[in-house]
Each structure stands twice: as structure tokens, then as C-alpha cells.
Design an enzyme around this catalytic site. Structure first.
Site, short mmCIF file in Angstrom:
data_model
loop_
_atom_site.label_atom_id
_atom_site.label_comp_id
_atom_site.label_asym_id
_atom_site.label_seq_id
_atom_site.Cartn_x
_atom_site.Cartn_y
_atom_site.Cartn_z
N LYS A 233 8.63 0.09 10.56
CA LYS A 233 7.03 0.02 10.83
C LYS A 233 6.56 -0.80 9.49
O LYS A 233 6.43 -0.13 8.49
CB LYS A 233 6.42 1.08 10.94
N GLU A 236 0.55 -2.96 8.76
CA GLU A 236 -0.36 -3.83 9.44
C GLU A 236 -1.07 -5.00 8.98
O GLU A 236 -1.52 -5.87 9.61
CB GLU A 236 -1.21 -2.99 10.44
N GLU A 308 9.90 6.09 -2.17
CA GLU A 308 9.51 5.34 -3.29
C GLU A 308 7.88 5.16 -3.32
O GLU A 308 7.51 4.41 -2.63
CB GLU A 308 10.17 4.01 -3.15
N GLU A 439 -3.19 4.69 -10.21
CA GLU A 439 -2.59 3.47 -10.22
C GLU A 439 -3.62 2.56 -9.97
O GLU A 439 -4.26 2.52 -8.83
CB GLU A 439 -1.47 3.58 -9.23
C1 SIN Z 1 9.75 -3.80 -6.86
O1 SIN Z 1 10.86 -3.83 -6.23
O2 SIN Z 1 10.21 -4.59 -8.30
C2 SIN Z 1 8.45 -3.41 -6.79
C3 SIN Z 1 8.46 -2.37 -5.59
C4 SIN Z 1 7.19 -1.83 -5.27
O3 SIN Z 1 6.31 -2.14 -5.82
O4 SIN Z 1 6.98 -0.96 -4.57
#
Ligand code: SIN
Length: 539
Positions: A233, A236, A308, A439
Site C-alpha cells: 500500500k 496515496e 520504521e 519532528e
Molecule cells: C533513508 O532511507 O535514508 C530515509 C528513510 C526515511 O526517511 O524513512
């Protein structure tokens, strides 16, 4: 029942799931407004974007339908959703807006295909992956243009992303042949103990908009290498790259049902993936808030999860750092993809002896960065993904300045309009300001000051995130001490970009679970089976 997942109504600490504004409409509202049947015709765009899209269309890489069991499919109710170019606000094309029913069919297709894909030899899977990698490289230019078109990053960065993304497929093709088991010395003389590594099964891969290719290949490469099949997925906001990559997987001969793609109604799709007992693994890159929901939702069927999630990367500059290296490294760590990566430096923590010199050198270097449409020559900073992303940056800067921080460069929307934002540096930031705790996911470099190494480590670790971190110093001893003390999954020392397919990428604390890339990344798609064999031979 899986926990209800509603990405659409979420408040957004990380901006990976910001809804496209169009420029202010939520995805859900757009879906309601787009009840018409899908037409793959390109909508009106500026000439440059139109010619890129037309070229992609004629090469067969501009796909607008989902992929289920090897067949391109519209949403069953005909709904579509628009994909926009963030540099212009114009819509590129309408794509199928799918939901739970299409997802369930994609899961069934993946489940059926799993039977044979998991049984072919590792060498055969390796060849398919190699072919897919080759095709990604053959179409590097077009795919990069597609990324710039739907995501906005400068073309050079998009080409970098194709190289990076394709490398996960190449690496997986190689590692497919090295998925070894183990033999354990038995405590009993008539027994033999083995460990087999077997694929987990069908994988649901939910990916973000900031790396429309690499976050998919980083999951799908190892999954396929191990013998799993996938339902992807994509966001979008950026489905077109995912669909083009899926088209190339078909051209590579990867059998129908091994790779499926559904996009559209994120909560509906997510809930179907979570609810299905046939989906044995969820792998996700995105916000911490959504990751927690996916983790909770996976509990009912006890799925394996890899997450992640958001970061809050410290970038520590010590007095003994090489100024030039520190400035270049900080810029690379901060301004990659206009600050829109999970590992972008979020807090630049600078020792008091070098603070002023570093701040001046950083501003000097940043003010030369060209902002603009990613297709324009020399541009190194593209637009932010949408209006909500800009608003988040504005509110963090407002909070910081209202508490005593000072904007020393930029600090406002770019004169180009849309979602362009000036590369910004703020000084006198402290750990209590929102910009140090959330963030930013934008082109803002907040500078914090510290006195001692212990202070730096304490400030850096004072967060529930633990993904990327950076250290600039010329002392080898300090490098080791600080790298070991940092509560992060990734540490760059005198280097601002450390992502590579050969090293394990992932976080600790609330930044996630599991690792992607490298030989370790394959373990996430494998189950261990212990076999005890009793020797019946009596002689
Ligand atoms: C990266 O792979 O360097 C960054 C990945 C991300 O921002 O999730």
C-alpha cells in the site's frame, strides 16, 4: 477484530501521512468528491510536467490502476483519487481509490501465489529479482522524473533515490542465495538438531511518500528473496512510482500475485491487512502514531511487525570538529529531500566554543541553496509535500521564536508560493521548545548550545525517538564514546548521509522495531523452524 485504524483522522506528529491539501482538502473529502469512474487521461498541467507525464505514459510506466493477482484493476466502485505535483499544485492524473474489498482480493492473490513462489529455488527467485533490478536501472531516468513529478524532490535526488532503491533489489537478489539455516550439536547421540529458515508468508507493506521507490524496494526486495509474497500500500500522495515499479516487476517475469498494489482509502486498506489471518507480517515506514496503531492492530492475529517510525535526530558538533566537514555534513543530514526524511537532523547541538563560527558558516552555505521546481536546473530544495507540512513548520518556528529563539536565516514561505519554504536556521533553541521535541520534517535547522560532552549526550538522548544521529568531531576516542552512549539505531560520525542497502537501518525506543537492508533485513521476513531428527537406525 483488528484495532480500528484511521489514518485520515489522525493528528500528525510526523508528516508522513499528511493528507494532500489540493490544496486544502483531506484525502477523504477528495474521495467523496471523486465518485466518477477512473479515466487514465492526464489532467491539464504545465507544459514541462505534461511532457514528462506523456513520455511516461507512452513508455507504459504511468499506471493508474491497482495490481491484483497480476491484473491491473480499477477500484470496484470506480472511485478515483487525484495525484498532485507539489511544485505546482496541479493534478497529474487520477488513480484508482481502493479499499477493503480490493485489499482482500489482493491478499487472496498473494496467498495463492505464496504456495509456488515460496517453493521455487532461491536461485530462481534471485534471477527474477536481478531482472527486476536491471529494468529499474534501464528506466532510471523515467522513474526519477516520476518521483520528482509526484513527490517534488530535485531530479538529481530522485536519480539518487532510484540508485538507492534499486540497490535493495540487487542486494536481495544476491542474498536470496545465502539464506542459511543451522545445525546444532545435539546433547543426545541419536538426535540431529536443525534450524530451517522459512518465509513468514504474505506481507503487508505500507510505505510513505518521502521515498516513493526506496521504501518499497527496501521491504519488497528482502520479502521476495525469502519467498514471501506482498501486498503493497503506497502513500496515496505518491502511488505512481510504486505502480511503475510494479509494472517493471511484471516485465521482469515475477509471477502474478507475488507483487500486488492497492492504494486509496488508507484506513480501509490498513484494517483489511490487519484483520486478515493470511497476512503474517506487517512492515511499515511512517509516523510513530500510525506505527503504534499497526502494532496494536497486529496483535489479534499475532503478526510479525517491522516498524520504521519517526525520528528526532541530534546532530552534535564538537569544538574539535572540522568546520567545513561539519557544515557540509549538517547540510546533507538536514536538507536532504527538503528536510523530509526520518533521519534528517532535527536538532543541531553545537558546543559553545564553535557555536558562532558554525552558525555563520552554516548560514553562508545555506543561503546559496537554490529552491524551486525539482525539474529546474540547479535546484537543490524542492517544495514540501503539502500545505499541512508547511503549516507544521510555521507553527514550530512560531513556538520557538515566541520562547526566545531567533530566526537567523529564512523563516518564511518562499516567494515561489505553493509549498515552497525558505531554508531556515534558528539560533538559541532549547530542549523545551516544540521544535526540539517534534519532528519538523521541513527545511529548518534549529541550533542548540552545549558546554560538555555529557551535556551533549544528555540533550541528544532526551527524546522518545531513536533513529538517526550524527556526530562531528576530530577525536577518535570521543567518536567511540559518544557513538556508544547515543540511544539511536544509526550513528553517522563526520558524515551526514549514512543510508545504504548494505547496512542495517532502523531505530530504537519509539522509532521502531526491526531493521531494513543488509543481511539482517532478511531475518525480518523469515521464521526459524527447529527440527529434531531422531536416528531410528538400530545397527
Ligand atoms: C533513508 O532511507 O535514508 C530515509 C528513510 C526515511 O526517511 O524513512
Amino acid at each position: 477484530m483488528a484495532a480500528a485504524l484511521n489514518l485520515g483522522r489522525m493528528t500528525l506528529p510526523s508528516s508522513k501521512f499528511l493528507s494532500r491539501p489540493s490544496h486544502l482538502l483531506s484525502v477523504k473529502m477528495q474521495m467523496q468528491m471523486q465518485m466518477q469512474f477512473s479515466s487514465p487521461t492526464l489532467t491539464k498541467m504545465s507544459t514541462d510536467a505534461q511532457s514528462v507525464a506523456s513520455k511516461l505514459d507512452s513508455s507504459g510506466l504511468l499506471r493508474t490502476q491497482g495490481l491484483i493477482g497480476g491484473k491491473w484493476s480499477d477500484a470496484y466502485d470506480g472511485k478515483t483519487i487525484k495525484v498532485y505535483n507539489p511544485a505546482t499544485g496541479e493534478s497529474i492524473v487520477d488513480v484508482a481509490c481502493m479499499g477493503g474489498r480490493e485489499t482482500n482480493d489482493a491478499i487472496s492473490a498473494a496467498y495463492d501465489a505464496y504456495g509456488s513462489w515460496s517453493k521455487i529455488t532461491a536461485a530462481e527467485r534471485s534471477k527474477f529479482l536481478r531482472k527486476w533490478f536491471d529494468l529499474l536501472m534501464v528506466h532510471k531516468e523515467e522513474l526519477a522524473q516520476l518521483i520528482t513529478l509526484e513527490q517534488g524532490k530535485p531530479l538529481k535526488e530522485s536519480i539518487g533515490e532510484i540508485n538507492y532503491g534499486a540497490a535493495f533489489i540487487e542486494f536481495s537478489a544476491e542474498e536470496a542465495k545465502r539464506i542459511y539455516g543451522d545445525i546444532i550439536p545435539s546433547p543426545l547421540s541419536d538426535r540431529r538438531l536443525f534450524v530451517l529458515k522459512q518465509p513468514v508468508g504474505v506481507v503487508g507493506a505500507i510505505t510513505p511518500w518521502n521515498f516513493p521507490l526506496a521504501m518499497i524496494t527496501r521491504k519488497v526486495g528482502p520479502a521476495l528473496a525469502c519467498g514471501c509474497t506482498v501486498v503493497i500500500k503506497p502513500s496515496e500522495l505518491t502511488p505512481l512510482t510504486a505502480l511503475a515499479a510494479a509494472e517493471l516487476s511484471i516485465q521482469a517475469g515475477i509471477p502474478a500475485g507475488v507483487v500486488n498494489v492497492v492504494m486509496g482509502d488508507a484506513p480501509d486498506i490498513g484494517n483489511s491487512l490487519l484483520a486478515s489471518p493470511q497476512v503474517r507480517k506487517i512492515t511499515f515506514t511512517g509516523s510513530t502514531a500510525v506505527g503504534k496503531k499497526l502494532m496494536a492492530g497486529s496483535a489479534d492475529t499475532v503478526k510479525k511487525v517491522s516498524l520504521e517510525l519517526g525520528g528526532n535526530a541530534p546532530c552534535i558538533v564538537f569544538d574539535d570538529a572540522d568546520l567545513d566537514v561539519a557544515v557540509k555534513g549538517t547540510i546533507a543530514a538536514k536538507f536532504r529531500n527538503s528536510g523530509q526524511t526520518c533521519v534528517c537532523a532535527n536538532r543541531i547541538i553545537v558546543q559553545e566554543g564553535i557555536y558562532d563560527k558554525f552558525a555563520n558558516a552554516l548560514c553562508d552555505a545555506i543561503q546559496n541553496m537554490k529552491v524551486g521546481d525539482g525539474f529546474s536546473e540547479g535546484v537543490v530544495q524542492g517544495p514540501l509535500i503539502n500545505e499541512a507540512a508547511v503549516k507544521k513548520v510555521e507553527s514550530l518556528i512560531h513556538d520557538a521564536t515566541s520562547k526566545g529563539a531567533k530566526v537567523i536565516l529564512g523563516g518564511k514561505r518562499h516567494s515561489l508560493g505553493f509549498t515552497f519554504y525558505e531554508p531556515t536556521v534558528i539560533s538559541d533553541v532549547d530542549s523545551e521548545m516544540r521544535i526540539s521535541r517534534e519532528e519538523a520534517f521541513g527545511p529548518v535547522a534549529p541550533l542548540l548550545r552545549f558546554k560538555t560532552e555529557e551535556d551533549a549526550i544528555r540533550i541528544a538522548n532526551d527524546t522518545n525517538a531513536g533513529l538517526g544521529s550524527y556526530v562531528f568531531t576530530n577525536s577518535i576516542q570521543r567518536s567511540w564514546r559518544v557513538a556508544e552512549a547515543l540511544e539511536y539505531g544509526l550513528v553517522g560520525i563526520n558524515e551526514g548521509v549514512i543510508s545504504t542497502e548494505v547496512a542495517p537501518f532502523g531505530g530504537v525506543k519509539e522509532s521502531g522495531l526491526g531493521r531494513e537492508g543488509s543481511k539482517y533485513g532478511l531475518d525480518e521476513y523469515l521464521e526459524m523452524k527447529y527440527v529434531c531428527l531422531r536416528n531410528m537406525n538400530k545397527e
